[in-house]
Design a protein around this motif. Structure first.
Motif, short mmCIF file in Angstrom:
data_model
loop_
_atom_site.label_atom_id
_atom_site.label_comp_id
_atom_site.label_asym_id
_atom_site.label_seq_id
_atom_site.Cartn_x
_atom_site.Cartn_y
_atom_site.Cartn_z
N LEU A 86 -2.60 8.12 -7.98
CA LEU A 86 -1.05 8.46 -8.18
C LEU A 86 -0.27 8.29 -7.04
O LEU A 86 -0.96 8.68 -5.77
CB LEU A 86 -0.91 9.93 -8.70
CG LEU A 86 -1.68 10.19 -10.04
CD1 LEU A 86 -1.50 11.70 -10.29
CD2 LEU A 86 -1.21 9.24 -11.29
N TRP A 87 0.84 7.69 -6.98
CA TRP A 87 1.74 7.60 -5.60
C TRP A 87 3.00 7.14 -6.20
O TRP A 87 3.26 7.11 -7.35
CB TRP A 87 1.19 6.44 -4.93
CG TRP A 87 1.18 5.16 -5.21
CD1 TRP A 87 2.27 4.16 -4.98
CD2 TRP A 87 0.32 4.31 -6.14
NE1 TRP A 87 2.07 2.93 -5.67
CE2 TRP A 87 1.03 3.09 -6.41
CE3 TRP A 87 -0.90 4.74 -7.16
CZ2 TRP A 87 0.32 2.13 -7.23
CZ3 TRP A 87 -1.39 3.87 -7.73
CH2 TRP A 87 -0.90 2.32 -7.90
N ASP A 88 3.85 7.25 -5.06
CA ASP A 88 5.32 6.95 -5.37
C ASP A 88 5.95 7.98 -6.52
O ASP A 88 6.55 7.69 -7.62
CB ASP A 88 5.72 5.47 -5.94
CG ASP A 88 5.57 4.60 -4.92
OD1 ASP A 88 5.52 4.81 -3.68
OD2 ASP A 88 5.55 3.28 -5.34
N PHE A 89 5.82 9.32 -5.88
CA PHE A 89 6.35 10.19 -6.92
C PHE A 89 7.84 10.27 -6.75
O PHE A 89 8.48 10.24 -5.66
CB PHE A 89 5.84 11.73 -6.37
CG PHE A 89 4.35 11.76 -6.85
CD1 PHE A 89 4.10 12.42 -8.02
CD2 PHE A 89 3.45 11.19 -5.95
CE1 PHE A 89 2.55 12.34 -8.17
CE2 PHE A 89 2.07 11.28 -6.40
CZ PHE A 89 1.71 12.03 -7.25
N VAL A 118 8.77 14.15 -13.97
CA VAL A 118 7.93 13.74 -12.64
C VAL A 118 7.45 12.25 -12.78
O VAL A 118 6.59 12.01 -13.80
CB VAL A 118 6.72 14.76 -12.30
CG1 VAL A 118 6.18 14.07 -10.90
CG2 VAL A 118 7.10 16.24 -12.17
N THR A 119 7.92 11.24 -12.31
CA THR A 119 7.56 9.95 -12.43
C THR A 119 6.70 9.44 -11.43
O THR A 119 7.09 9.92 -10.11
CB THR A 119 8.65 8.84 -12.59
OG1 THR A 119 9.67 8.90 -11.34
CG2 THR A 119 9.59 9.35 -13.89
N MET A 120 5.72 8.62 -11.58
CA MET A 120 4.65 8.08 -10.57
C MET A 120 4.13 7.10 -10.85
O MET A 120 3.90 6.61 -12.05
CB MET A 120 3.75 9.13 -10.39
CG MET A 120 3.00 9.49 -11.50
SD MET A 120 2.11 11.31 -11.61
CE MET A 120 3.22 11.91 -12.75
N ALA A 121 3.66 5.99 -9.85
CA ALA A 121 2.77 4.78 -10.11
C ALA A 121 1.44 5.38 -10.30
O ALA A 121 0.98 6.44 -9.81
CB ALA A 121 3.21 4.15 -9.15
N PHE A 122 0.76 4.69 -11.28
CA PHE A 122 -0.69 4.98 -11.22
C PHE A 122 -1.46 3.77 -11.48
O PHE A 122 -0.86 2.71 -11.82
CB PHE A 122 -0.93 5.99 -12.62
CG PHE A 122 -0.86 5.07 -14.02
CD1 PHE A 122 -2.02 4.49 -14.57
CD2 PHE A 122 0.45 4.83 -14.67
CE1 PHE A 122 -1.97 4.00 -15.87
CE2 PHE A 122 0.32 4.22 -15.82
CZ PHE A 122 -1.04 3.64 -16.22
N SER A 123 -2.84 3.93 -11.45
CA SER A 123 -3.76 3.01 -11.69
C SER A 123 -4.96 3.64 -12.03
O SER A 123 -5.53 4.65 -11.51
CB SER A 123 -4.07 2.12 -10.24
OG SER A 123 -4.83 2.85 -9.27
#
Length: 210
Positions: free
Chosen positions: A140-143, A157-162
């Motif tokens: 997770l990043w870019d919160f 809470v939005t976030m980038a994920f992989s």
């Protein structure tokens, strides 16, 4: 959010050291006695015993341990909401590896978070039905955290994920589900109910709202 992480604990070997000791004594002649002296018998030399080495135990593998609860979750604002999102995703990792869904159940708000209910139901089968999973960690990043919603009292809470590739198997080894690498955006709706943080909903940009 189907992820897994393993940890390994090693049992350290214990060495036992054996110590050996001896004693001696001398006799002095009485005053006025003849010049003849008597030599005290010499004790036979003791044999030295080699220390016995204890066999080293094999490393002991232990199951994954629950992720630590972030201290930031004590906060009831944006900081706590972000920490709750990270903690929940980490708990998903742990639950799919062990079948222990107790912490997820404490956070999930089942009347609104259907995704939470699905995750808990499937992860629990690792313990109850002998399921197993193979996948890596969800990153997770870019919160970004929204302002508090005046209606629900929650935060988005939005976030980038992989997520890496993985699969789910039943006790016989049959593949029940498998998936490819995926990445994108995730939204985690969190609300503090006055006692703890709750998960209201989870949705990704690949899914319909849940």
């Amino acid at each position: 959010m189907r992820v897994r992480r393993r940890t390994l604990a090693l049992a350290l070997p214990v060495a036992l050291i054996l110590g050996l000791g001896g004693c001696t004594s001398d006799d002095e002649p009485e005053p006025g006695a003849s010049a003849t002296t008597t030599t005290a018998p010499t004790a036979p030399a003791s044999e030295t015993t080699e220390p016995t080495e204890s066999p080293e135990p094999e490393p002991t593998a232990t199951g994954p341990t629950p992720p630590p609860r972030p201290v930031a979750m004590d906060a009831t604002g944006k900081k706590g909401a972000r920490a709750a999102a990270e903690y929940f995703i980490a708990l998903v990792t742990y639950a799919y590896a062990t079948g222990d869904v107790s912490q997820l159940e404490e956070m999930a708000y089942p009347s609104t978070c259907t995704a939470c209910s699905s995750i808990i139901k499937e992860a629990a089968k690792v313990e109850t039905d002998g399921y197993s999973s193979t996948w890596g960690e969800t990153k997770l990043w870019d919160f970004e955290v929204s302002d508090k919603d005046s209606l629900t009292g929650g935060f988005a809470v939005t976030m980038a994920f992989s997520e890496p590739t993985g699969e789910l198997r039943d006790a016989s080894g049959k593949i029940l589900d498998e998936w490819e690498y995926d990445d994108g955006w995730m939204q985690f709706d969190a609300m503090h109910d006055g006692t703890r943080w709750r998960a209201l909903a989870i949705v990704t940009d690949q899914d319909a709202a849940e």
